[in-house]
Structures are given as C-alpha cells and as structure tokens.
Write an enzyme that holds these catalytic residues in place. Structure first.
Site, PDB file in Angstrom:
ATOM      1  N   LYS A 230      -8.536  -4.686   6.121  1.00 38.34           N
ATOM      2  CA  LYS A 230      -7.440  -4.547   5.171  1.00 38.34           C
ATOM      3  C   LYS A 230      -7.873  -5.120   3.812  1.00 38.34           C
ATOM      4  CE  LYS A 230      -3.330  -5.624   6.260  1.00 38.34           C
ATOM      5  NZ  LYS A 230      -2.994  -4.489   5.371  1.00 38.34           N
ATOM      6  N   GLY A 231      -7.095  -4.769   2.796  1.00 36.74           N
ATOM      7  CA  GLY A 231      -7.369  -5.326   1.472  1.00 36.74           C
ATOM      8  C   GLY A 231      -7.742  -4.277   0.445  1.00 36.74           C
TER       9      GLY A 231
ATOM     10  N   GLY B 167       0.819  -1.218   0.000  1.00 37.81           N
ATOM     11  CA  GLY B 167       0.000   0.000   0.000  1.00 37.81           C
ATOM     12  C   GLY B 167       0.845   1.257   0.000  1.00 37.81           C
TER      13      GLY B 167
ATOM     14  N   GLY C  39       0.071  -1.488   6.520  1.00 39.95           N
ATOM     15  CA  GLY C  39      -0.948  -0.465   6.710  1.00 39.95           C
ATOM     16  C   GLY C  39      -2.301  -1.097   6.995  1.00 39.95           C
ATOM     17  N   ALA C  40      -3.333  -0.255   7.018  1.00 39.98           N
ATOM     18  CA  ALA C  40      -4.703  -0.735   7.240  1.00 39.98           C
ATOM     19  C   ALA C  40      -5.676   0.259   6.634  1.00 39.98           C
ATOM     20  CB  ALA C  40      -4.981  -0.901   8.726  1.00 39.98           C
ATOM     21  N   ASP C  41      -6.856  -0.225   6.305  1.00 34.03           N
ATOM     22  CA  ASP C  41      -7.927   0.670   5.851  1.00 34.03           C
ATOM     23  C   ASP C  41      -8.718   1.189   7.036  1.00 34.03           C
ATOM     24  OD1 ASP C  41      -7.432   0.344   2.987  1.00 34.03           O
ATOM     25  OD2 ASP C  41      -7.933  -1.745   3.402  1.00 34.03           O
TER      26      ASP C  41
ATOM     27  N   GLU D 207      -1.145 -10.814   2.762  1.00 26.78           N
ATOM     28  CA  GLU D 207      -0.893 -10.031   3.985  1.00 26.78           C
ATOM     29  C   GLU D 207      -1.222 -10.871   5.219  1.00 26.78           C
ATOM     30  OE1 GLU D 207      -1.703  -5.566   2.152  1.00 26.78           O
ATOM     31  OE2 GLU D 207      -3.325  -6.594   3.166  1.00 26.78           O
TER      32      GLU D 207
ATOM     33  N   GLY E 168      -5.837  -2.604  -1.109  1.00 29.38           N
ATOM     34  CA  GLY E 168      -4.880  -2.785  -2.209  1.00 29.38           C
ATOM     35  C   GLY E 168      -4.928  -4.192  -2.789  1.00 29.38           C
TER      36      GLY E 168
HETATM   37  C1  5RP Z   1      -3.532  -3.556   0.909  1.00 24.05           C
HETATM   38  C2  5RP Z   1      -3.861  -3.095   2.280  1.00 24.05           C
HETATM   39  C3  5RP Z   1      -3.310  -1.781   2.701  1.00 24.05           C
HETATM   40  O1  5RP Z   1      -2.532  -1.964   3.827  1.00 24.05           O
HETATM   41  C4  5RP Z   1      -4.449  -0.858   3.007  1.00 24.05           C
HETATM   42  O2  5RP Z   1      -5.301  -0.777   1.874  1.00 24.05           O
HETATM   43  C5  5RP Z   1      -3.946   0.556   3.351  1.00 24.05           C
HETATM   44  O3  5RP Z   1      -3.353   1.119   2.230  1.00 24.05           O
HETATM   45  P1  5RP Z   1      -2.779   2.581   2.208  1.00 24.05           P
HETATM   46  O4  5RP Z   1      -1.566   2.594   3.058  1.00 24.05           O
HETATM   47  O5  5RP Z   1      -2.499   2.843   0.756  1.00 24.05           O
HETATM   48  O6  5RP Z   1      -3.856   3.503   2.738  1.00 24.05           O
HETATM   49  O7  5RP Z   1      -4.528  -3.735   3.041  1.00 24.05           O
HETATM   50  O8  5RP Z   1      -4.212  -4.738   0.576  1.00 24.05           O
END
Ligand code: 5RP
Length: 224
Positions: free
Chosen positions: A94-95, A29, A82-84, A103, A97
């Site tokens: 998460k996910g 991410g 990271g995380a959403d 992950e 990306g």
């Molecule tokens: C990818 C993820 C990322 O960690 C999540 O989407 C956060 O991404 P970003 O740092 O771009 O906000 O889970 O699958």
C-alpha cells in the site's frame, strides 16, 4: 466492465461490512473514494469516521460525515481501504496514494481490515508494484543505498517537479526490483532502519477480508 465500475462495485459492497452505529475507519485512494460516495448515502447509520488522509477527510466532511481523531476513539470496528497489491494470505503493498503511515495507524486500531480492490491487484507474490516507503528526508539517500544492497532501486517520489511531501511532512521512496518472499519478516526488518517512518508492506496489519471486483461480480476472499 471498466476498472472504474469495478471500483464502484466493491465500494458499494463494502457497505455490508460497516457496523451500524459504530465509527468506521476509512482509507485513501480512488477505490475508497467510491466507498465514501456510497457511505454518504447511508451516513445516518454510522457514528462517524476516522480517516487515513487529509484527502479522505475532506471528502467525508463534504458529505456531512463526522470525522474523529484516532486519539478520540477506542478500537474501531472495521477499516475499509484499497491496496496496490494483495496476495493470497491478505498481505498487501500500500501507499500508492502516499497515505501509508496513517493507513497503517488506523488499520492497527481496527478489529478488521476489509480490503476493496479490482482484480488486477491480486498477485501471487508482492513486489511487482514499486514499494512505497515513507522516510524522514535526511535519511532518504542512506535508505536508498540499503535497498540497493537488497537489489532494489529506490527513487524519490516527485510532485510538480519537487519531492512529494506527505500529510506527515515526510518524503516517499518508491522501490522497484524487490523480491518480497516473507512479507512479515521484510516489514519487521525495514521498519527497524533509522529514518524509515513506514514501509508499505502491510503484513502485520493484513486484511481479514478482500472484496475483489471481477467482471462476474464481487469475489470475497477471507484470510482469518
Ligand atoms: C493509498 C493507498 C491506496 O489504498 C492504494 O494506492 C490503492 O489505491 P487505488 O484504490 O486508487 O488503486 O494505499 O496510500
């Protein structure tokens, strides 16, 4: 401070959690990309990395960092990702990306999960961010109906007008409108549905630490 600067700040701060001489688990991410950039500057301090996506692998290799297969290494000291969304107990969604399956695999092989995120990701309760679920394509519509029965609306994630294909050759459903009151039970339950590869709730593989980027600096949350 911009969101990009907050991400860069926590990406750099995550270096303090990397164990010298060890292999580090690397997520996926835009926030992790900042971490990878920082890691490139101290690459001689680590034995290499295990990566959770083709995208992160390419970025690590470009910086001259050795990338190992999960099967070639034992327990990983720390996983940085990271995380959403992350709640006050370290449970995450998460996910975003599309890398959630790898992950979760790398997280499961790691002693500690250090989440890096800007402060917009901290939530009272998981579920406002559309929940990513990696599915076997032939099961997508049935799984969508199962989510509908829970009040969720699942849509197939598209890329350039066609279903997005993950690094594992599967599809992603994004589910809106769910109320995730008990993340552990929810994750366990959905994981049992035939055709679900991985649900994007990370409660069994929760974070032990979150480095949260705020306007006043890095706030460290611990969930041991
Ligand atoms: C990818 C993820 C990322 O960690 C999540 O989407 C956060 O991404 P970003 O740092 O771009 O906000 O889970 O699958």
């Amino acid at each position: 401070m911009t969101q990009d600067e907050l991400k860069a700040m926590v990406g750099r701060a995550a270096l303090d959690h990397v164990v010298p001489g060890e292999i580090v688990g690397v997520g996926t991410g835009s926030t992790v990309n900042k971490f990878i950039d920082a890691l490139g500057l101290v690459k001689d301090r680590i034995a290499g990395a295990v990566s959770s996506s083709e995208a992160s692998t390419a970025r690590l290799k470009d910086l001259g960092i050795a990338v190992f297969d999960c099967n070639a290494v034992g327990e990983i000291a720390v996983y940085i990702d990271g995380a959403d969304e992350i709640d006050g107990r370290g449970h995450m969604v998460k996910g975003g990306g599309a890398a959630l399956t790898r992950e979760k695999i790398v997280a499961a092989q790691s002693r500690r999960f250090v989440c890096i995120a800007d402060e917009s990701k901290l939530v009272e309760k998981l579920g406002a961010f559309p929940l990513p679920v990696e599915v076997i394509p032939m099961a997508a519509q049935r799984i969508a109906r199962q989510f509908a029965a829970l009040g969720g609306e699942a849509t197939l994630r598209l890329k350039d007008g066609a279903p997005l294909v993950t690094d594992n050759g599967q599809h992603i459903l994004d589910v809106r409108g769910l109320s995730i009151d008990d993340p552990l039970a929810f994750e366990s339950g959905v994981n049992q549905w035939p055709g679900v590869v991985t649900v994007g709730v990370f409660a069994h593989q929760k974070a032990q630490v979150c480095l949260l980027g705020t306007a006043s600096g890095v706030r460290t949350l611990t969930f041991e």
